[in-house]
Design a protein around this motif. Structure first.
Motif, PDB file in Angstrom:
ATOM      1  N   VAL A   3      62.094  41.616  22.818  1.00 17.67           N
ATOM      2  CA  VAL A   3      61.543  42.604  22.152  1.00 17.67           C
ATOM      3  C   VAL A   3      62.202  42.948  20.642  1.00 17.67           C
ATOM      4  O   VAL A   3      63.502  42.858  20.641  1.00 17.67           O
ATOM      5  N   LEU A   5      61.018  44.728  17.035  1.00 19.57           N
ATOM      6  CA  LEU A   5      59.756  45.620  16.544  1.00 19.57           C
ATOM      7  C   LEU A   5      59.968  45.863  15.187  1.00 19.57           C
ATOM      8  O   LEU A   5      59.275  46.635  14.444  1.00 19.57           O
ATOM      9  N   ASP A 239      51.790  54.216  12.331  1.00 21.37           N
ATOM     10  CA  ASP A 239      52.981  53.395  12.996  1.00 21.37           C
ATOM     11  C   ASP A 239      52.118  52.828  14.237  1.00 21.37           C
ATOM     12  O   ASP A 239      52.615  51.597  14.729  1.00 21.37           O
ATOM     13  N   GLY A 240      51.343  53.522  14.934  1.00 24.49           N
ATOM     14  CA  GLY A 240      50.888  53.052  16.152  1.00 24.49           C
ATOM     15  C   GLY A 240      49.767  51.959  15.801  1.00 24.49           C
ATOM     16  O   GLY A 240      49.776  50.805  16.528  1.00 24.49           O
ATOM     17  N   LEU A 243      51.926  48.917  14.818  1.00 24.80           N
ATOM     18  CA  LEU A 243      52.362  48.118  16.026  1.00 24.80           C
ATOM     19  C   LEU A 243      51.482  47.395  16.815  1.00 24.80           C
ATOM     20  O   LEU A 243      51.803  45.968  17.162  1.00 24.80           O
TER      21      LEU A 243
ATOM     22  N   ILE B  66      65.915  48.691  26.620  1.00 21.52           N
ATOM     23  CA  ILE B  66      64.588  48.173  26.999  1.00 21.52           C
ATOM     24  C   ILE B  66      64.288  48.136  28.457  1.00 21.52           C
ATOM     25  O   ILE B  66      63.340  48.273  28.927  1.00 21.52           O
ATOM     26  N   LEU B 286      54.320  52.640  21.013  1.00 28.07           N
ATOM     27  CA  LEU B 286      55.387  53.600  20.490  1.00 28.07           C
ATOM     28  C   LEU B 286      56.468  53.954  21.315  1.00 28.07           C
ATOM     29  O   LEU B 286      57.809  54.186  20.754  1.00 28.07           O
ATOM     30  N   MET B 288      57.955  51.750  23.538  1.00 28.84           N
ATOM     31  CA  MET B 288      58.715  50.560  23.378  1.00 28.84           C
ATOM     32  C   MET B 288      59.546  50.731  21.996  1.00 28.84           C
ATOM     33  O   MET B 288      60.639  50.055  21.959  1.00 28.84           O
ATOM     34  N   ARG B 289      58.988  51.058  20.864  1.00 29.09           N
ATOM     35  CA  ARG B 289      59.725  51.097  19.702  1.00 29.09           C
ATOM     36  C   ARG B 289      61.015  52.139  19.667  1.00 29.09           C
ATOM     37  O   ARG B 289      62.027  51.818  19.398  1.00 29.09           O
ATOM     38  N   TRP B 292      63.305  50.389  21.608  1.00 27.51           N
ATOM     39  CA  TRP B 292      64.282  49.308  20.923  1.00 27.51           C
ATOM     40  C   TRP B 292      65.155  49.709  19.754  1.00 27.51           C
ATOM     41  O   TRP B 292      66.061  49.239  19.464  1.00 27.51           O
TER      42      TRP B 292
END
Lengths: 341, 380
Positions: A3, A5, A239-240, A243, B66, B286, B288-289, B292
């Protein structure tokens, strides 16, 4: 593979380059001057100098070989600036077209987002008013047609260069079955979603700047909680949307046989994610422009203020494919299977 | 951006899924709804025994947030009772970050083994969102602290081994500065627990503290440093440790019922369902962000606020339309014949309003976003 982002360093540079380019060359006054057609040839020529029209095309065809994620970054800057150039449509069309004049940007390509009618007419093609080449579906075939652009079209809410185009008159090439077009439409949805995220982001910035500056009752309007809370939803939606758009780009480029396991919220199917991104980003752009315009008070609907241009394009760009119910139902078919009988 | 989980994380996720399949049975879900205790000791112990809790706890073991996100996301999607675990791990992470070596040795092993739970005493009857104004006092008496006062919403106090308690230690300092956080065993003399029954089934508590005596070993994060300890807890709580995908099991239960009753072909239902699937996907991205950011060494406080505002409202939207679409069947409770989604549709309509309150109300989170993200002036 794990991951990550954040934007890559390359993408940070691309965003900076294009945001800088558009704020220098295409401040909102340029979009305003290009109305009602919504196209500025001089600006397009500068976009050509940047190498942008072919940046997503394969290097062996003279393109820049940029990833879909890179194109998403570019499309967002187009939305932020509402620059009157058809870069989003052109980049989407070039997922299937490799002609040298298109890769160079000397000719402009458009995507007929809805199939041709029985008479072979693609109605209200985005960029149709100025495109030299249109790709779309006619019957059970994907076709590309080269013909002279009308350079005018119906005046419309989003000041978009829309026009009806013929799928049969002009130099017509059959590219393959109708299903070939799916990839073009997926990319069009993806990049349009990114552009809508850009619109939402710019509308948020305009609204926040206005309420910090505008005073009533002796204090900035932005110090009132009712106004703050309406604006606080915007970065969340932006932001959503960003992503989700990047996830769609990642899936379209890297995932084959992606998951549609909505019951466990495990979705890696690119086409589904592209439609989801479009629907979500459209809502984000509509909400951001609604609220930002509203917090401008009376000046929000004064034509001399820029927010009204964003307001109209948020609706124009999000409705041109189809009404959201129809788009949602096509997503439902992909997620849940189609209704039988 | 890269949305692929690493092979190690996928292996980790699959291990959690197999544990979930074995331990999160309909009986466990039933027990949660009859006892009002949202915790499953057998599940916690198994996760502890396999070293998963240590691995998922930020700062410990492998400590990749994570993985913490993956663990809570899997538990939540399965409808597992994980509230106890979430609070306990969050506090283990805070003890690890702010505690003394002695505290780490004494407290953390009991949590990551899956044996001990923690309850949180912050809010009081008169101080919820304005938590920095709390009145519970801790006064130094020789080598000891004497604590007097009361707390509200001390969920799991009836089963927890540890209590984390926010107190006022200095009346002369500004309200955010005179606070101290303690962590103490729940069996310390002077603590009384009274149950508070709630709309959403879960039983929470009011707790009283009468001359509760502890030493300096109970101070967590330093004297008069309680607000910092508090914000560290909240950065983990909001939008990282579950609470952001509660709509997923609801949609699954609703869909099964709607299919069986022939109403899933309705375009309105399909459109709403598709919209909720989008919402759930955005909520998880969101979340997951936030994970992260934590995995990259940051503190996702602001992003956590953003995640929580969105995820909770998405869940509430899903709850509202599923119950309305089900009509009378959406009124029927667990084990009643004909109940939509086996009663989950009705349950979620009672549970979803809780979510926009605990861990910071939606209004407090919007204030946070307005001030810290948009740079707008403080509104209060």
């Amino acid at each position: 593979m794990s991951v990550d982002l954040g934007l890559s360093p390359d993408q940070e540079s691309i965003a900076e380059l294009f945001d800088g380019f558009f704020s220098n060359e295409a401040p909102p006054a340029v979009a305003r001057a290009a109305e009602p057609l919504g196209f500025d040839r001089d600006l397009w020529n500068k976009v050509i100098e940047l190498g942008a029209p072919g940046m997503g095309s394969a290097p062996e065809n003279g393109g820049g070989g940029a990833s879909l994620g890179d194109l998403v970054v570019v499309a967002e800057t187009v939305g932020r600036s509402i620059a009157p150039v058809p870069l989003v449509d052109h980049l989407a069309a070039l997922s299937l077209l490799t002609d040298a004049d298109l890769v160079a940007g000397e000719a402009i390509a458009a995507v007929a987002v809805r199939p041709a009618d029985a008479n072979g007419i693609w109605s209200l093609v985005p960029t149709g008013a100025v495109a030299d080449v249109v790709v779309g579906v006619d019957g059970d075939e994907t076709v590309v047609v080269r013909s002279a652009p009308p350079m005018s079209g119906p005046r419309n809410h989003g000041s978009m260069p829309l026009a009806d185009r013929s799928a049969r008159e002009g130099s017509r090439t059959v590219l393959g079955p109708a299903s070939l077009f799916d990839a073009v439409l997926d990319r069009w949805k993806l990049l349009t979603a990114a552009a809508l995220v850009g619109i939402a982001d710019a509308a948020k910035e305009l609204g926040v700047a206005y309420v910090k500056d505008r005073e009533q009752f002796g204090v900035p309007v932005g110090s009132f909680q009712a106004v703050q809370h309406g604006l606080a939803d915007l970065p969340v939606a932006i932001d959503g949307g960003r992503l989700l758009t990047h996830k769609a780009a990642w899936a379209l480029e890297n995932v084959t046989d992606g998951l549609l396991d909505w019951a466990n919220n495990d979705i890696t199917d690119g086409p589904a994610l592209a439609t989801m991104a479009l629907l979500f980003a459209a809502d984000a752009a509509v909400m951001a422009t609604d609220r930002s315009l509203h917090y401008h008070g009376g000046y929000g609907f004064a034509e001399e203020y820029d927010i009204q241009m964003y307001y109209r394009r948020a609706r124009g760009w999000s409705l041109i494919l189809n009404d959201p119910t129809t788009v949602s139902l096509s997503l439902a078919d992909r997620l849940f299977g189609s209704v039988e009988g | 951006m890269d949305f692929s989980l690493s092979p190690e994380v996928i292996e980790f996720r699959d291990e959690i899924r197999s544990i979930v399949r074995e331990f999160v049975t309909p009986e466990i879900a039933d027990r949660m709804h009859t006892t009002g205790v949202f915790d499953a000791p057998e599940l916690n112990l198994e996760l502890g025994r396999r070293g998963i809790l240590e691995r998922a706890c930020p700062g410990l073991g492998k400590g990749d947030p994570i993985e913490m996100y993956v663990m809570f996301n899997e538990l939540e999607k399965a409808g597992a009772p994980y509230d106890g675990l979430a609070v306990a791990l969050m506090i283990a992470a805070v003890v690890n970050k702010l505690g003394t070596d002695e505290q780490k040795e004494r407290i953390i092993p009991s949590i990551i083994s899956g044996e001990a739970l923690v309850c949180m005493g912050y809010s009081e009857a008169d101080f919820g969102s304005d938590v920095a104004s709390i009145k519970t006092r801790a006064v130094k008496d020789g080598d000891e602290w004497v604590i007097n006062g009361s707390k509200m919403w001390t969920t799991l106090a009836q089963v927890a081994e540890w209590l984390i308690l926010l107190t006022r230690t200095d009346l002369d300092l500004p309200k955010h500065k005179g606070l101290t956080m303690f962590i103490l065993p729940m069996n310390t003399p002077g603590i009384t627990v009274e149950p508070v029954h709630t709309l959403g089934t879960e039983i929470t508590n009011a707790t009283w503290y009468d001359d509760v005596r502890v030493g300096d070993e109970a101070v967590l994060g330093g004297e008069n440093n309680g607000w910092r300890t508090m914000t560290t807890v909240l950065a983990f709580e909001r939008g990282v440790m579950g609470g952001t995908n509660a709509g997923v099991p609801l949609l699954r239960h609703f869909h099964e019922w709607a299919e069986a009753n022939g109403i899933f072909d309705e375009p309105t239902t399909r459109e709403r369902m598709a919209r909720s699937v989008i919402d759930m996907q955005v909520a998880t991205l969101l979340t997951m962000r936030s994970a992260w950011i934590a995995a990259s060494g940051g503190m996702p406080g602001l992003e956590g606020s953003m995640t929580k505002v969105f995820a909770v409202e998405a869940y509430q939207r899903a709850s509202r339309w599923t119950q309305a679409t089900a009509g009378p069947a959406g009124l029927l409770q667990f084990h009643e014949e004909g109940a939509a989604g086996e009663g989950f549709v009705e349950y979620d309509a009672r549970h979803s309003p809780v979510m926009s309150i605990y861990g910071g109300t939606t209004e407090i989170n919007r204030n946070n976003i307005a001030e810290r993200h948009l740079g707008l002036p403080k509104s209060r």
